[in-house]
Design an enzyme around this catalytic site. Structure first.
Site, PDB file in Angstrom:
ATOM      1  N   VAL A   1      38.889  25.989  58.156  1.00 50.41           N
ATOM      2  CA  VAL A   1      40.182  26.031  58.597  1.00 50.41           C
ATOM      3  C   VAL A   1      40.403  26.859  59.486  1.00 50.41           C
ATOM      4  O   VAL A   1      39.680  27.798  59.874  1.00 50.41           O
ATOM      5  CB  VAL A   1      40.802  26.978  57.300  1.00 50.41           C
TER       6      VAL A   1
ATOM      7  N   GLU B   1      25.625  49.290  45.551  1.00 50.45           N
ATOM      8  CA  GLU B   1      24.831  48.192  44.836  1.00 50.45           C
ATOM      9  C   GLU B   1      23.883  47.586  45.765  1.00 50.45           C
ATOM     10  O   GLU B   1      22.831  47.369  45.240  1.00 50.45           O
ATOM     11  CB  GLU B   1      25.740  46.838  44.577  1.00 50.45           C
TER      12      GLU B   1
ATOM     13  N   ALA C   1      35.996  40.793  41.670  1.00 52.87           N
ATOM     14  CA  ALA C   1      35.982  39.331  41.421  1.00 52.87           C
ATOM     15  C   ALA C   1      36.661  39.138  40.062  1.00 52.87           C
ATOM     16  O   ALA C   1      37.419  38.093  39.694  1.00 52.87           O
ATOM     17  CB  ALA C   1      34.395  39.106  41.019  1.00 52.87           C
ATOM     18  N   GLN C   2      36.500  40.143  39.158  1.00 51.23           N
ATOM     19  CA  GLN C   2      37.053  39.870  37.843  1.00 51.23           C
ATOM     20  C   GLN C   2      38.947  39.646  38.085  1.00 51.23           C
ATOM     21  O   GLN C   2      39.343  38.607  37.479  1.00 51.23           O
ATOM     22  CB  GLN C   2      37.375  41.476  37.217  1.00 51.23           C
TER      23      GLN C   2
ATOM     24  N   ASN D   1      36.471  23.611  52.006  1.00 53.16           N
ATOM     25  CA  ASN D   1      35.600  24.918  52.302  1.00 53.16           C
ATOM     26  C   ASN D   1      34.610  24.696  53.249  1.00 53.16           C
ATOM     27  O   ASN D   1      34.393  23.482  53.696  1.00 53.16           O
ATOM     28  CB  ASN D   1      34.770  25.114  50.764  1.00 53.16           C
ATOM     29  N   LYS D   2      34.329  25.546  54.189  1.00 50.14           N
ATOM     30  CA  LYS D   2      33.601  25.768  55.250  1.00 50.14           C
ATOM     31  C   LYS D   2      32.127  24.969  54.998  1.00 50.14           C
ATOM     32  O   LYS D   2      31.499  24.345  55.782  1.00 50.14           O
ATOM     33  CB  LYS D   2      33.334  27.373  55.689  1.00 50.14           C
TER      34      LYS D   2
ATOM     35  N   ASP E   1      40.654  38.156  47.642  1.00 51.69           N
ATOM     36  CA  ASP E   1      40.407  39.415  48.528  1.00 51.69           C
ATOM     37  C   ASP E   1      41.674  39.406  49.694  1.00 51.69           C
ATOM     38  O   ASP E   1      41.987  40.424  50.303  1.00 51.69           O
ATOM     39  CB  ASP E   1      39.108  39.534  49.276  1.00 51.69           C
TER      40      ASP E   1
ATOM     41  N   LYS F   1      26.181  44.224  33.269  1.00 52.96           N
ATOM     42  CA  LYS F   1      26.373  43.485  34.638  1.00 52.96           C
ATOM     43  C   LYS F   1      25.905  41.967  34.424  1.00 52.96           C
ATOM     44  O   LYS F   1      26.707  41.193  35.058  1.00 52.96           O
ATOM     45  CB  LYS F   1      25.750  44.342  35.627  1.00 52.96           C
TER      46      LYS F   1
END
Lengths: 390, 390
Positions: free
Chosen positions: A66, A155, A303-304, A22-23, A286, A363
């Site tokens: 990456v 949002e 996300a779900q 991970n970055k 995504d 939420k």
């Protein structure tokens, strides 16, 4: 994160070498970034240290960016070494999509990651501080254009609607000097949402002073604002100190550069989430494109679904290691809630429409559950949302 | 504020018409502004609403900016009307003094008032946010030059030293990338302070990473930073994203424009604080110049003396109204404490040297007492400093 945490569960200690690349040393909840961007949540609250969550005995964590994925050569090149693999999970997340609209890349801000989100917060505060000290005041400093009335746009507007009165108090700015304009190309707000809920959301946001300009594409961004198309030959320039582009996401450009077949950096994966023709490479989140056969349209990048994909992929890899078979991934859609600030929301949960404080409570429970799935109760205690009963 | 509050006490309801003219609807504690500028105190905590403090039956409050003072014509012109008077109290406070050094007016920030202070806070945060998102990083964005090692300069440095680690955490900036340099023309820090205390202060600030460049005048400010003179023909340019000028104050320019005899907008007042030749005009606070006959030097422009002057002036005006005589003003110097952030300070109180947490506690008591003198216990509860025992 979900794949790693579940691999740790389903694999014995010596069954595999797990490497997480991970970055950043932290992971962030990308669905919470709009809060950091508005300034309603400190940026540190939308992220957590990866080392606090993973089991360092079972998983090797490498902080690296990456640079290239070589599916044929089974290797991943990073700025911190080259890694070979037997199984690869690509979960690189989204990038903003500006659809080639001139100037957006340069002059619009994007809620892309933690740094970008807090930059937006500081940019807006700096505009308020400048307006307050300017001897000749240009009120367009206080105009915020939000491009996009989709999930992220709405949002973010919900948070801004609550944040702006606080900023006005802090910087002695009359509320009526501040304009917040949502510009959307499509003729609707929150496409795919129930019209009754959309109407509730728009009404609530308008009552807090948000303006909507719907069916009016942004055709250009400049250092001064955006030009929008209001009719066949009718354009309007909105002068604005802040332009936030929240109208479109795509997969990660590394996928395009990898040679894997893709559409806007998203891979149309097989039913077990592997890349067609590369059954040892999974794409989730995504960057994955999955068709809902009932509607014949892609599932939205939520996300779900991403978290369920992570869990399913861990199980499938464990099967493959044992020379077993992968299982088809079927999303289990529990519902969707779109927040409208800290105290309001709309959504459909288990088939029922919810609004207001009840939806907002749900939420927050959804957000806390996402933390729980990865880091258990201790992560919920540290980063969870508890202002649920006010 | 002290004059008005004391006039309300010593005058009967019909004895006089009291008018208070102030630019803002609020009064701010100018000795607290360095905290708002560093971001260690919200700007709203360094000010209070004037209406919450004055008795609206006895005093008429006019929010207006004074534009001219006409002592001969006995009138004050504002942007909200012209006011005549029998007695005038000029308490306009300080302005920054840049000594004609080129570029300072334009490129250096000044802790001049609430708006300017919070602008400095936002400016610094914006530099951090920019550095964090810049693809090519210029570390000079994170360099803060503070011009002046006097009282304001040192107190601001003390706050910055505590604030910068918080900013580094919030914006993921390594602390060693941030330079804070104090540049002072005089060959010493905190002139007039006990050398042992000065040495304590410098040591503490240096241990928190503050650099001192003493005896090195700023000769020019540019958009990129400041040029300082290090020797006869030796100059050094410090590239800096933020330059704060805290090295000199003067009285208000309206005094110069009024024709009252003055030195850098300060009036050498008579012993009863009236203007020589105008026994109905009092000048108090930063605009008053009073010679300490023991040392034959001017008293420093401190809040302690200013507040005592306010009280004495109220009493003198009450005497004049009754055709009585004014009394000579003699400052009652209780001591001075210079803060070094929230948790440390140096000072001399009732003739005794104090440092560390004990001095910091005293500083907060002094700050709270100033609120108490004007607004009583309720103002202390609202705006006081209570984190005294940590």
């Amino acid at each position: 994160m979900m794949t790693v945490v579940n691999l740790q569960k389903v694999l014995g200690t010596d069954a595999a070498d797990i490497t997480l690349i991970n970055k950043n040393e932290y992971h962030y909840e990308s669905t919470w970034l709009h809060e950091a961007a508005a300034g309603t949540l400190l940026s540190d609250q939308v992220r957590y240290d990866i080392k606090d969550v993973i089991d360092s005995v079972k998983t090797k964590f490498v902080q690296a960016t990456v640079e290239a994925i070589d599916v044929a050569g089974k290797k991943v090149t990073t700025d911190n070494g080259v890694f070979t693999y037997d199984y690869l999970v690509i979960a690189l997340g989204f990038e903003g999509e500006t659809f080639g609209i001139p100037g957006l890349d340069k002059y619009a801000l994007s809620i892309a990651n933690v740094k970008a989100a807090r930059y937006i917060r500081e940019h807006i505060e700096f505009q308020f501080a400048n307006w307050s000290t300017d001897s000749v005041k240009d009120d367009s400093r206080l105009t915020i254009v939000v491009g996009g009335a989709g999930f992220t746009g709405i949002e973010f507007l919900g948070e801004l609607a609550n944040r702006v009165p606080e900023l006005c108090k802090e910087f002695d700015v009359p509320r009526e000097k501040v304009r917040i304009v949502c510009v959307e190309a499509a003729p609707m707000v929150l496409p795919g949402f129930d019209p009754e809920l959309v109407s509730y959301a728009v009404g609530k946001l308008e009552s807090k002073g948000i303006e909507f300009s719907i069916g009016t594409p942004v055709v250009e961004a400049t250092p001064e604002g955006v030009n929008i198309k209001k009719g066949e030959d009718h354009f309007e320039f909105i002068k604005a100190g802040t332009v936030v582009w929240a109208a479109g996401i795509r997969g990660n450009r590394l996928i395009e550069e990898s040679g894997i077949e893709n559409m806007r950096a998203r891979v149309k994966v097989d039913k077990d989430l592997t890349v067609p023709g590369s059954d040892n490479v999974f794409v989730i989140g995504d960057c994955a494109l999955m068709i809902n056969e009932e509607t014949n349209r892609p599932y939205p990048p939520t996300a779900q679904i991403a978290m369920q994909q992570g869990e399913a992929t861990a199980k499938n890899i464990a099967e493959l290691i044992k020379d077993g078979e992968t299982t088809e991934f079927v999303p289990d859609l529990k519902g969707t809630v779109c927040s409208l600030g800290d105290d309001d929301a709309i959504g459909v949960v288990f088939g029922k429409k919810v609004t207001g404080k009840r939806a907002s409570f749900m939420k927050k429970m959804i957000d806390n559950r996402a933390l729980y799935m990865v880091g258990g109760p201790s992560l919920v205690m540290k980063k969870g949302k508890f202002n649920v009963l006010k």
